[in-house]
Motif scaffolding. Structure first.
Motif, mmCIF file in Angstrom:
data_model
loop_
_atom_site.group_PDB
_atom_site.id
_atom_site.type_symbol
_atom_site.label_atom_id
_atom_site.label_comp_id
_atom_site.label_asym_id
_atom_site.label_seq_id
_atom_site.Cartn_x
_atom_site.Cartn_y
_atom_site.Cartn_z
ATOM 1 N N PRO A 177 0.824 -1.194 0.000
ATOM 2 C CA PRO A 177 0.000 0.000 0.000
ATOM 3 C C PRO A 177 0.870 1.260 0.000
ATOM 4 O O PRO A 177 1.746 1.426 0.831
ATOM 5 C CB PRO A 177 -0.799 -0.118 1.301
ATOM 6 N N ARG A 178 0.652 2.149 -0.953
ATOM 7 C CA ARG A 178 1.443 3.376 -1.037
ATOM 8 C C ARG A 178 0.717 4.365 -1.951
ATOM 9 O O ARG A 178 0.599 4.126 -3.141
ATOM 10 C CB ARG A 178 2.827 3.077 -1.578
ATOM 11 N N LEU A 179 0.255 5.451 -1.380
ATOM 12 C CA LEU A 179 -0.436 6.439 -2.206
ATOM 13 C C LEU A 179 0.160 7.831 -2.104
ATOM 14 O O LEU A 179 -0.217 8.706 -2.860
ATOM 15 C CB LEU A 179 -1.923 6.507 -1.821
ATOM 16 N N CYS A 180 1.075 8.049 -1.149
ATOM 17 C CA CYS A 180 1.577 9.408 -0.988
ATOM 18 C C CYS A 180 2.423 9.811 -2.188
ATOM 19 O O CYS A 180 3.103 8.989 -2.781
ATOM 20 C CB CYS A 180 2.388 9.535 0.300
ATOM 21 N N CYS A 184 6.184 11.285 2.412
ATOM 22 C CA CYS A 184 5.846 9.912 2.814
ATOM 23 C C CYS A 184 6.363 9.602 4.215
ATOM 24 O O CYS A 184 6.480 8.436 4.593
ATOM 25 C CB CYS A 184 6.438 8.908 1.821
ATOM 26 N N TRP A 188 0.223 7.387 7.662
ATOM 27 C CA TRP A 188 -1.151 7.211 7.189
ATOM 28 C C TRP A 188 -1.217 6.559 5.824
ATOM 29 O O TRP A 188 -2.137 5.804 5.516
ATOM 30 C CB TRP A 188 -1.873 8.560 7.152
ATOM 31 N N HIS A 189 -0.234 6.829 4.956
ATOM 32 C CA HIS A 189 -0.302 6.351 3.583
ATOM 33 C C HIS A 189 -0.118 4.842 3.500
ATOM 34 O O HIS A 189 -0.347 4.253 2.459
ATOM 35 C CB HIS A 189 0.741 7.056 2.723
ATOM 36 N N GLN A 190 0.332 4.217 4.607
ATOM 37 C CA GLN A 190 0.509 2.772 4.602
ATOM 38 C C GLN A 190 -0.716 2.036 5.134
ATOM 39 O O GLN A 190 -0.689 0.819 5.277
ATOM 40 C CB GLN A 190 1.747 2.404 5.410
ATOM 41 N N VAL A 193 -6.492 0.582 3.919
ATOM 42 C CA VAL A 193 -7.712 1.077 3.300
ATOM 43 C C VAL A 193 -7.424 1.814 2.002
ATOM 44 O O VAL A 193 -8.223 1.781 1.061
ATOM 45 C CB VAL A 193 -8.482 1.983 4.282
ATOM 46 N N TYR A 194 -6.259 2.462 1.905
ATOM 47 C CA TYR A 194 -5.996 3.275 0.722
ATOM 48 C C TYR A 194 -5.747 2.422 -0.511
ATOM 49 O O TYR A 194 -6.056 2.825 -1.625
ATOM 50 C CB TYR A 194 -4.825 4.217 0.972
ATOM 51 N N THR A 195 -5.173 1.245 -0.330
ATOM 52 C CA THR A 195 -4.998 0.333 -1.459
ATOM 53 C C THR A 195 -6.186 -0.602 -1.581
ATOM 54 O O THR A 195 -6.825 -0.710 -2.620
ATOM 55 C CB THR A 195 -3.698 -0.480 -1.302
ATOM 56 N N TYR A 198 -9.764 0.446 -2.857
ATOM 57 C CA TYR A 198 -9.985 0.845 -4.248
ATOM 58 C C TYR A 198 -9.565 -0.218 -5.260
ATOM 59 O O TYR A 198 -9.864 -0.082 -6.448
ATOM 60 C CB TYR A 198 -9.226 2.144 -4.536
#
Length: 335
Positions: A177-180, A184, A188-190, A193-195, A198
Motif C-alpha cells: 500500500p502506497r499512495l503518498c 511519505c 497514514w499512507h501505509q 484502506v488506501y490500497t 480501491y
C-alpha cells in the motif's frame, strides 16, 4: 452544508468522543456486534445453511467479486505442443476476451481413453508445478494420466510468466500500500484502506483466474476436479470451490493450517480484506458444495464445515485426511 455529516440534530462529537482511543472503542464494539450475529449462522440445519449462504456467501460474493456462472466465454490459443512421457503436452493461453485477461496454460492429455475428466491442479509455482526439474510430468501427475485423466495447470496473476518485474519471490511481497506523492514520512499512507479500498486483492484476482480455467474446461464438456495443496494453493482452491456453485466434480484442499486472520503484513499476497470477519477459511470451506478431500486441519474438519456437510444430507461427501497433505494421498483418493 449538505455535505457535512453534522447538523443541529446530529452534533459533532467532542471531548472523550474523539481521538484514537474512542475510535478503537467504536471499532471493537462493531466487531463484537458482527461476531455475535455471525455466530448465530452456524449451519446446523437446512434453514441455517440457507441463511449462512445468504449472509456469508453474499459477503464473499462481494469480497471476491466473481462467480463461475458470471465468467462468460473463455477460449484457448495453443502456442506449442510436444510429447511428454506418455502424454501430449499442449501449451497456450486461456483468454477471457471480454475482460482482457489471459493465463499461460499447460494441458497434459493422456494417450488412449480420456473419459475421467480434467484435473485442474493449482500450484504455488503455476503450471510448472506439474513438472519435475527435468521438465517431465511429476510422478503423481503421471499416475493420473495413466488412469485416463487430463491434467491441466495455469499461471495465476504474478505466477510464472505473469510474475511482475518488481515482485520479490524471496519475501512474497506484492503491491505494498502506497499512495503518498510528496511527504511519505507519515504512516497514514501505509494504511490498508488506501490500497484495498480501491483495488481488488491479489488473492481475489487469482481466484478469478482459477474460475476462468474451470469455465473453459467445463465448456469443453469435461467433468472438472480441482486440487490445491498448501497454504497458498489450498485457500485459493477453497475460494474457487465456494464460488463455483456445485459445478465441480471433486475437490482436494490441503490448507496447511492457513487462516486469513493470522496474516500480519498489508503486502502479504494472501491478504483478502473482509475474509477474517466472515468466518475465515472455514467459512469458505463450508460454502462449497460437492465432494471434498480436506487436509491440513488435523484429524477433524472445522465444525462449520462438518455442520454444513451434515445439513446437506450428503453421504460420504467430506473426506478428512489427518496426515500431511501430500499429492500422493490426493491422487490415491481420486483413483
Amino acid at each position: 452544508e449538505e455535505a457535512s455529516p453534522w447538523d443541529a440534530a446530529h452534533p459533532a462529537p467532542h471531548g472523550d468522543q474523539v481521538g484514537d482511543a474512542h475510535e478503537r472503542d467504536v471499532l471493537e464494539w462493531m466487531a463484537r456486534d458482527a461476531e455475535g450475529q455471525l455466530r448465530q449462522l452456524d449451519p446446523v440445519d437446512e434453514a441455517r445453511l440457507e441463511q449462512f449462504h445468504e449472509v456469508v456467501g453474499g459477503a464473499f460474493d462481494v469480497i471476491l467479486g466473481r462467480r463461475l456462472d458470471g465468467v462468460g466465454s473463455v477460449s484457448f490459443e495453443q502456442t506449442g505442443a510436444r510429447e511428454a512421457r506418455g502424454a501430449t503436452l499442449r501449451l497456450g493461453l486461456l483468454r477471457h476476451e471480454a475482460l482482457g485477461e489471459e493465463l499461460p496454460t499447460a494441458v497434459l492429455e493422456p494417450r488412449g481413453e480420456r473419459e475421467r475428466g480434467v484435473v485442474l491442479w493449482i500450484h504455488e509455482d503455476g503450471w510448472r508445478g506439474l513438472f519435475t526439474r527435468e521438465a517431465e510430468p511429476a510422478r503423481d501427475v503421471r499416475r493420473l494420466l495413466r488412469a485416463g485423466f487430463t491434467v491441466a495447470g495455469v499461471d495465476l496473476l504474478l505466477q510464472g510468466e505473469l510474475r511482475s518485474p518488481n515482485h520479490d519471490p524471496a519475501i512474497g511481497r506484492t503491491r505494498a500500500p502506497r499512495l503518498c506523492r510528496q511527504d511519505c514520512s507519515q504512516g497514514w499512507h501505509q494504511a490498508g484502506v488506501y490500497t484495498s479500498g480501491y483495488n481488488p486483492a491479489l488473492f481475489a484476482q487469482r481466484v478469478h483466474d482459477v474460475l476462468t480455467a474451470i469455465r473453459h474446461f467445463k465448456d469443453q464438456g469435461a467433468g472438472v476436479h480441482l486440487i490445491g495443496l498448501g497454504p497458498v494453493a489450498g485457500p485459493l482452491v477453497a475460494a474457487a470451490r465456494a464460488q463455483s456453485g456445485g459445478a465441480l466434480a471433486r475437490v482436494a484442499v490441503g490448507t496447511g493450517g492457513f487462516r486469513f486472520a493470522a496474516l500480519d503484513r498489508l503486502d502479504d499476497p494472501m491478504l483478502l480484506p473482509g475474509a477474517a470477519k466472515y468466518l475465515d477459511l472455514p467459512g469458505l470451506l463450508a460454502l462449497g458444495e460437492g465432494e471434498l478431500w480436506l487436509g491440513g486441519e488435523g484429524d477433524a474438519a472445522p465444525p462449520l464445515v462438518v455442520h454444513a456437510d451434515q445439513a446437506r444430507h450428503r453421504t460420504n461427501a467430506l473426506h478428512v485426511h489427518g496426515g500431511q497433505s501430500k499429492a500422493a494421498a490426493v491422487v490415491d483418493w481420486l483413483l
